[in-house]
Design a protein around this motif. Structure first.
Motif, PDB file in Angstrom:
ATOM      1  N   PRO A  86     -73.588  52.336  61.902  1.00 35.62           N
ATOM      2  CA  PRO A  86     -73.302  52.830  60.549  1.00 35.62           C
ATOM      3  C   PRO A  86     -71.981  53.581  60.444  1.00 35.62           C
ATOM      4  O   PRO A  86     -71.359  53.588  59.377  1.00 35.62           O
ATOM      5  CB  PRO A  86     -74.499  53.748  60.255  1.00 35.62           C
ATOM      6  N   TYR A  87     -71.529  54.202  61.535  1.00 37.89           N
ATOM      7  CA  TYR A  87     -70.244  54.901  61.492  1.00 37.89           C
ATOM      8  C   TYR A  87     -69.110  53.922  61.175  1.00 37.89           C
ATOM      9  O   TYR A  87     -68.213  54.223  60.379  1.00 37.89           O
ATOM     10  CB  TYR A  87     -69.973  55.597  62.830  1.00 37.89           C
ATOM     11  N   ALA A  88     -69.150  52.754  61.807  1.00 38.47           N
ATOM     12  CA  ALA A  88     -68.101  51.757  61.565  1.00 38.47           C
ATOM     13  C   ALA A  88     -68.151  51.254  60.130  1.00 38.47           C
ATOM     14  O   ALA A  88     -67.113  51.085  59.478  1.00 38.47           O
ATOM     15  CB  ALA A  88     -68.252  50.595  62.543  1.00 38.47           C
ATOM     16  N   ALA A  89     -69.368  51.007  59.631  1.00 37.87           N
ATOM     17  CA  ALA A  89     -69.501  50.503  58.258  1.00 37.87           C
ATOM     18  C   ALA A  89     -68.995  51.520  57.247  1.00 37.87           C
ATOM     19  O   ALA A  89     -68.282  51.176  56.296  1.00 37.87           O
ATOM     20  CB  ALA A  89     -70.960  50.149  57.977  1.00 37.87           C
ATOM     21  N   VAL A  90     -69.341  52.795  57.435  1.00 36.51           N
ATOM     22  CA  VAL A  90     -68.899  53.832  56.499  1.00 36.51           C
ATOM     23  C   VAL A  90     -67.389  54.028  56.593  1.00 36.51           C
ATOM     24  O   VAL A  90     -66.708  54.228  55.579  1.00 36.51           O
ATOM     25  CB  VAL A  90     -69.633  55.161  56.771  1.00 36.51           C
ATOM     26  N   LEU A  91     -66.838  53.941  57.804  1.00 32.61           N
ATOM     27  CA  LEU A  91     -65.400  54.149  57.973  1.00 32.61           C
ATOM     28  C   LEU A  91     -64.586  53.118  57.195  1.00 32.61           C
ATOM     29  O   LEU A  91     -63.459  53.398  56.767  1.00 32.61           O
ATOM     30  CB  LEU A  91     -65.035  54.097  59.459  1.00 32.61           C
TER      31      LEU A  91
END
Length: 327
Positions: A85-90
């Motif tokens: 999820p960190y990559a998606a939000v970034l």
């Protein structure tokens, strides 16, 4: 650029999301939503489990540093599964995007066209003819439409109608092929279901549900276990009917309701004639030095500039950079 600037830009983008916007993790394709943004974290809720969890600023900064350390490209498979999820939000940040086909998250040099207006130099630079079939066919179609009144088709002679139909068919085919190629790339880059806007419109990731029956015996067994008699779902199989027609004297009309619809289809295309006409149009355009042509080019450039001004906007980051003001 210090991470604090990127972090606050990311928070701003997240806060502007609609409440029902769904993001998608890049590898497992799990869906989640952002429910809250705070100074040091982003709260998300997974759709499958409805579980809520915080994404900490420190972890975003770690991912940010890893991307920069590896020449602005970081392999997605190096990200732990629970950190996807960190990559998606970034990617909500205008300078980060995921290339799923290459399996990386990248930092871009410039914000996407959605967030920044092209500068004057990029608007006025010379244009090169693209190597795309739809470009040439569209050019020929425009020429044909300018020479024939398409608002009164019944008055056109047959030759003109055949030319228009052929060119429209070619443009449709080439455009659909190019559109599908673009769609495949966009699908690997867009990891949320909110619209992504550009100058002329927007696109949105969505899903289409399709179904097909399992093996016949498996289906019948499942229905019988549920108390449904197999006779209620058995019907006429068109393939078996066709097989029966081959070995009997029955006619198709004995078992089928037959209707015929006549239509026009493209039989062939004279590519040599098209190429000759296209080259003639290019030569005429290049050689035209008339005042009318000059005025037309000026009007087109002015219209393009007005469209850019109406549909684009500067990000806060660009404003501060250009003005020298403090964020």
């Amino acid at each position: 650029m210090p991470f604090s600037v990127s972090w606050h830009t990311l928070l701003d983008e997240a806060e502007e999301l609609p409440s029902d916007a769904t993001l998608i993790t890049p590898l497992s394709h799990k869906r989640f939503r952002i429910t809250d943004t705070q100074e040091h974290r982003v709260i998300i809720e997974c759709q499958e489990s409805s579980d809520s969890r915080p994404l900490q600023r420190e972890q975003f900064e770690t991912l940010y540093r890893r991307i920069q350390e590896r020449n602005s490209r970081f392999e997605l498979d190096r990200i732990p599964a629970d950190a996807e999820p960190y990559a998606a939000v970034l990617t909500l940040h205008p300078r980060f995007e995921i290339d799923e086909e290459a399996g990386v998250i990248i930092e871009t040099e410039e914000p996407s066209a959605t967030h920044v207006v092209d500068d004057e130099e990029s608007r006025t630079e010379d244009r090169a003819e693209p190597d795309a079939g739809v470009y040439s066919d569209a050019f020929l179609l425009i020429d044909a439409l300018e020479r024939h009144d398409s608002t009164n088709l019944t008055e056109l002679d047959t030759n003109a109608l055949v030319n228009l139909y052929t060119l429209l068919s070619d443009v449709q085919r080439e455009a659909n092929d190019l559109r599908q190629d673009i769609a495949d790339i966009l699908l690997n880059r867009i990891h949320h279901d909110r619209p992504v806007h550009a100058q002329f419109g927007s696109v949105q990731r969505t899903a289409r549900r399709s179904k097909s029956l399992r093996d016949e015996e498996e289906v019948l067994a499942a229905l019988e276990d549920a108390g449904i008699d197999r006779e209620r779902v058995l019907g006429v199989d068109p393939d078996k009917v066709d097989d029966a027609l081959d070995v009997t004297e029955l006619r198709e009309s004995d078992v089928y309701e037959i209707t015929e619809t006549e239509y026009v289809r493209k039989a062939e295309v004279d590519e040599e004639v098209k190429e000759t006409r296209l080259q003639g149009l290019k030569d005429r355009l290049a050689a035209s030095e008339s005042e009318e042509a000059t005025e037309l080019r000026a009007e087109i450039e002015d219209l393009e500039a007005r469209i850019e001004d109406l549909t684009g906007f500067d990000t806060g980051t660009e404003y501060y950079t250009q003005s020298g003001a403090d964020p």
